[in-house]
Scaffold this motif. Structure first.
Motif, PDB file in Angstrom:
ATOM      1  N   PRO A 118      19.682  17.279 -30.398  1.00 44.18           N
ATOM      2  CA  PRO A 118      18.715  17.743 -29.382  1.00 44.18           C
ATOM      3  C   PRO A 118      18.084  16.582 -28.615  1.00 44.18           C
ATOM      4  O   PRO A 118      17.411  16.810 -27.617  1.00 44.18           O
ATOM      5  N   ARG A 119      18.284  15.345 -29.080  1.00 44.46           N
ATOM      6  CA  ARG A 119      17.668  14.201 -28.402  1.00 44.46           C
ATOM      7  C   ARG A 119      18.635  13.485 -27.472  1.00 44.46           C
ATOM      8  O   ARG A 119      18.261  12.488 -26.850  1.00 44.46           O
ATOM      9  N   LEU A 120      19.867  13.937 -27.428  1.00 40.12           N
ATOM     10  CA  LEU A 120      20.882  13.206 -26.688  1.00 40.12           C
ATOM     11  C   LEU A 120      20.523  13.085 -25.215  1.00 40.12           C
ATOM     12  O   LEU A 120      20.156  14.063 -24.579  1.00 40.12           O
ATOM     13  N   ARG A 121      20.599  11.848 -24.676  1.00 34.97           N
ATOM     14  CA  ARG A 121      20.263  11.642 -23.270  1.00 34.97           C
ATOM     15  C   ARG A 121      21.480  11.211 -22.472  1.00 34.97           C
ATOM     16  O   ARG A 121      21.616  11.546 -21.307  1.00 34.97           O
ATOM     17  N   ILE A 122      22.338  10.380 -23.085  1.00 41.66           N
ATOM     18  CA  ILE A 122      23.517   9.895 -22.383  1.00 41.66           C
ATOM     19  C   ILE A 122      24.751  10.169 -23.236  1.00 41.66           C
ATOM     20  O   ILE A 122      24.786   9.818 -24.408  1.00 41.66           O
ATOM     21  N   VAL A 123      25.729  10.837 -22.644  1.00 41.46           N
ATOM     22  CA  VAL A 123      26.948  11.178 -23.362  1.00 41.46           C
ATOM     23  C   VAL A 123      28.127  10.762 -22.499  1.00 41.46           C
ATOM     24  O   VAL A 123      28.285  11.283 -21.398  1.00 41.46           O
ATOM     25  N   ASP A 124      28.925   9.845 -22.944  1.00 43.32           N
ATOM     26  CA  ASP A 124      30.077   9.432 -22.140  1.00 43.32           C
ATOM     27  C   ASP A 124      31.367   9.539 -22.943  1.00 43.32           C
ATOM     28  O   ASP A 124      31.584   8.776 -23.881  1.00 43.32           O
ATOM     29  N   PHE A 125      32.186  10.497 -22.561  1.00 42.01           N
ATOM     30  CA  PHE A 125      33.484  10.692 -23.189  1.00 42.01           C
ATOM     31  C   PHE A 125      34.586  10.435 -22.163  1.00 42.01           C
ATOM     32  O   PHE A 125      35.706  10.894 -22.360  1.00 42.01           O
ATOM     33  N   SER A 126      34.280   9.769 -21.046  1.00 42.72           N
ATOM     34  CA  SER A 126      35.291   9.657 -19.997  1.00 42.72           C
ATOM     35  C   SER A 126      36.487   8.833 -20.489  1.00 42.72           C
ATOM     36  O   SER A 126      36.356   8.015 -21.395  1.00 42.72           O
ATOM     37  N   TYR A 127      37.620   9.061 -19.884  1.00 36.53           N
ATOM     38  CA  TYR A 127      38.868   8.393 -20.256  1.00 36.53           C
ATOM     39  C   TYR A 127      39.216   8.590 -21.728  1.00 36.53           C
ATOM     40  O   TYR A 127      39.299   7.637 -22.509  1.00 36.53           O
ATOM     41  N   ASN A 128      39.370   9.845 -22.132  1.00 34.46           N
ATOM     42  CA  ASN A 128      39.918  10.180 -23.438  1.00 34.46           C
ATOM     43  C   ASN A 128      40.940  11.282 -23.217  1.00 34.46           C
ATOM     44  O   ASN A 128      41.441  11.432 -22.091  1.00 34.46           O
ATOM     45  N   SER A 129      41.255  12.024 -24.228  1.00 30.80           N
ATOM     46  CA  SER A 129      42.183  13.148 -24.063  1.00 30.80           C
ATOM     47  C   SER A 129      41.571  14.420 -24.618  1.00 30.80           C
ATOM     48  O   SER A 129      42.251  15.221 -25.268  1.00 30.80           O
ATOM     49  N   ILE A 130      40.275  14.608 -24.359  1.00 28.87           N
ATOM     50  CA  ILE A 130      39.590  15.812 -24.825  1.00 28.87           C
ATOM     51  C   ILE A 130      40.220  17.016 -24.130  1.00 28.87           C
ATOM     52  O   ILE A 130      40.380  17.001 -22.907  1.00 28.87           O
ATOM     53  N   SER A 131      40.579  18.022 -24.897  1.00 33.33           N
ATOM     54  CA  SER A 131      41.272  19.164 -24.286  1.00 33.33           C
ATOM     55  C   SER A 131      40.567  20.473 -24.634  1.00 33.33           C
ATOM     56  O   SER A 131      39.575  20.485 -25.363  1.00 33.33           O
ATOM     57  N   GLY A 132      41.095  21.540 -24.092  1.00 35.35           N
ATOM     58  CA  GLY A 132      40.492  22.856 -24.322  1.00 35.35           C
ATOM     59  C   GLY A 132      39.432  23.174 -23.293  1.00 35.35           C
ATOM     60  O   GLY A 132      39.222  22.426 -22.339  1.00 35.35           O
ATOM     61  N   THR A 133      38.764  24.298 -23.505  1.00 38.43           N
ATOM     62  CA  THR A 133      37.756  24.732 -22.540  1.00 38.43           C
ATOM     63  C   THR A 133      36.381  24.187 -22.921  1.00 38.43           C
ATOM     64  O   THR A 133      36.182  23.710 -24.033  1.00 38.43           O
ATOM     65  N   ILE A 134      35.452  24.266 -21.997  1.00 41.28           N
ATOM     66  CA  ILE A 134      34.095  23.762 -22.225  1.00 41.28           C
ATOM     67  C   ILE A 134      33.222  24.922 -22.697  1.00 41.28           C
ATOM     68  O   ILE A 134      33.106  25.922 -21.995  1.00 41.28           O
ATOM     69  N   PRO A 135      32.606  24.802 -23.872  1.00 42.35           N
ATOM     70  CA  PRO A 135      31.741  25.894 -24.339  1.00 42.35           C
ATOM     71  C   PRO A 135      30.430  25.906 -23.549  1.00 42.35           C
ATOM     72  O   PRO A 135      30.002  24.870 -23.041  1.00 42.35           O
TER      73      PRO A 135
END
Ligand SMILES: *[C@@H]1O[C@H](CO)[C@@H](O)[C@H](O)[C@H]1NC(C)=O
Ligand SMILES: *[C@@H]1O[C@H](CO)[C@@H](O)[C@H](O)[C@H]1NC(C)=O
Ligand SMILES: *[C@@H]1O[C@H](CO)[C@@H](O)[C@H](O)[C@H]1NC(C)=O
Ligand SMILES: *[C@@H]1O[C@H](CO)[C@@H](O)[C@H](O)[C@H]1NC(C)=O
Ligand SMILES: *[C@@H]1O[C@H](CO)[C@@H](O)[C@H](O)[C@H]1NC(C)=O
Length: 367
Positions: A140-157
């Motif tokens: 709940p405290r997350l402010r910055i999330v960077d997953f760019s340039y990976n191979s995350i797949s599937g739909t976004i919940p």
């Protein structure tokens, strides 16, 4: 470490160092978790982590709180981590605020206990090869999330992330559409060819859902029902509409010329303010900020650790810069960004290395 309450009472009464015992216990469990991580994830560069040395003062990439009671940041960018992170390692760091494992070669799934560490504020995992699904539970405290340039797949919940300020899932393999809770991050999902949504992405229509997108869908076409209909309407273009298009086109060109002409006149006649603006827009700063800029644009490099202001070349060009010194490799500037953040910029003269090597070197300098 569990205490029998009876013994704990005696320890508390008899020994004023009881708190110290607790502190050591916390830190020991953090140490254990980190060692399990280092043993579970192979890495090219050696980490100097071992049981005998103090975590807070001598382990590479580790930051503790000022009390020295908990590990609050783990930063291991570009140390050649590869393979998959096991669960119950980093995820056990109870007080972790910053985790940066960017620019490594981590693959497989990210254990779900990492994004959900309750104290976590910044998560930098860009430039790896993670193939998880989109995480469902976030701190709940997350402010910055960077997953760019990976191979995350599937739909976004459709999860709600009220505290997140910066989110980046660009250049992954996400599919489907952007759920409403993520509509406020318009440029966070570019480079996911199977994803549809509003502007930078292609619009969601029936034809987009199929895995082979037709070239027509690249344009936000005005409510065409099906492509068949589109084709037939094209062949029915009458002489009248062709004339209308030609006249409209000519009018547009004329308007454009007029605007250019007027703005040229204005620039000639306006004072120093206009001059300055045009200079900046041409990437042509008075000092020697000029010629190398286009080059630098290709290697958009910014070290950007902790939870601070994110910036790029645009910001640097807008910032007021002050020369700090000139070295054999180039000039160093101090620049003040708009938010009051100060950055030190070193402009390199001639760098004949590839982007990847350069980034790796920079990771070393960074530490
Ligand atoms: C230091 O420890 C005390 C009590 O153990 C705690 O109240 C305080 O918030 C801690 N300070 C920091 C900076 O973590
Ligand atoms: C991750 O990479 C390693 C080699 O670096 C490979 O052996 C392993 O199969 C990969 N795992 C996944 C899930 O891709
Ligand atoms: C990422 O992993 C896939 C297999 O899961 C592999 O084909 C690809 O080469 C990897 N990419 C990098 C940059 O290591
Ligand atoms: C991307 O995801 C789709 C499924 O959504 C999968 O079929 C495809 O192989 C993935 N592509 C890559 C490069 O991993
Ligand atoms: C996400 O990262 C990509 C690539 O680095 C960048 O182009 C894009 O602007 C970023 N988006 C946000 C919202 O920071």
């Amino acid at each position: 470490m569990k205490f029998n309450p009876f013994i704990a009472f005696f320890v508390f009464v008899l020994l004023p160092q009881q708190k110290f015992v607790q502190v050591v216990a916390d830190l020991d469990s953090d140490k254990q978790a980190l060692l399990e991580f280092a043993n579970g994830v192979p890495h090219v560069k050696k980490l100097n982590w071992n049981l005998a040395t103090p975590v807070c003062t001598s382990w590479v990439g580790i930051t503790c709180n000022t009390n020295g009671t908990d590990v609050i940041a783990v930063r291991l960018p570009g140390v050649g981590l590869y393979g998959t992170i096991p669960s119950n390692t980093i995820g056990k760091l109870k007080a972790l605020k910053v985790l940066s494992l960017r620019s490594n070669n981590i693959n497989g799934s990210l254990p779900s206990d990492i994004p959900s560490i309750p104290s976590l504020q910044c998560l930098f995992l860009q430039h790896n090869n993670l193939s998880s699904k989109f995480p469902v539970t976030f701190s709940p405290r997350l402010r910055i999330v960077d997953f760019s340039y990976n191979s995350i797949s599937g739909t976004i919940p459709n999860v709600d992330l009220p505290s997140v300020r910066v989110l980046n899932f660009s250049y992954n393999n996400l599919s489907g559409s952007i759920p409403s809770s993520f509509k406020r991050f318009p440029s966070s999902f570019i480079g996911n060819p199977l994803l549809c949504g509003s502007e930078p992405l292609k619009p969601c229509s029936e034809s987009v859902v199929s895995p082979s997108p037709s070239p027509l869908t690249d344009f936000p076409s005005p409510k065409t029902g099906s492509q068949n209909q589109h084709a037939t309407s094209k062949s029915k273009l009458g002489v009248g509409s062709i004339i209308a298009i030609v006249v409209g086109g000519l009018a547009f060109v004329f308007l454009l010329l007029a605007v250019i002409f007027i703005s040229c006149l204005k620039r000639k006649h306006s004072g120093s303010n206009g001059m300055l603006k045009s200079k900046i827009s041409q990437n042509d700063k008075p000092n020697d900020f000029g010629s190398g800029v286009q080059e630098a644009e290709k290697n958009k490099l910014f070290f950007f650790e902790g939870c601070s202001y994110n910036f790029d070349l645009e910001d640097l060009l807008k910032a007021s810069a002050e020369v700090l010194g000139k070295g054999s490799y180039g000039t160093t500037y101090k620049a003040a960004l708009e938010e009051g953040t100060q950055v030190v910029v070193k402009r390199l003269k001639e760098v004949a290395v590839g982007k990847k090597e350069f980034e790796q070197q920079m990771e070393v300098v960074n530490r």
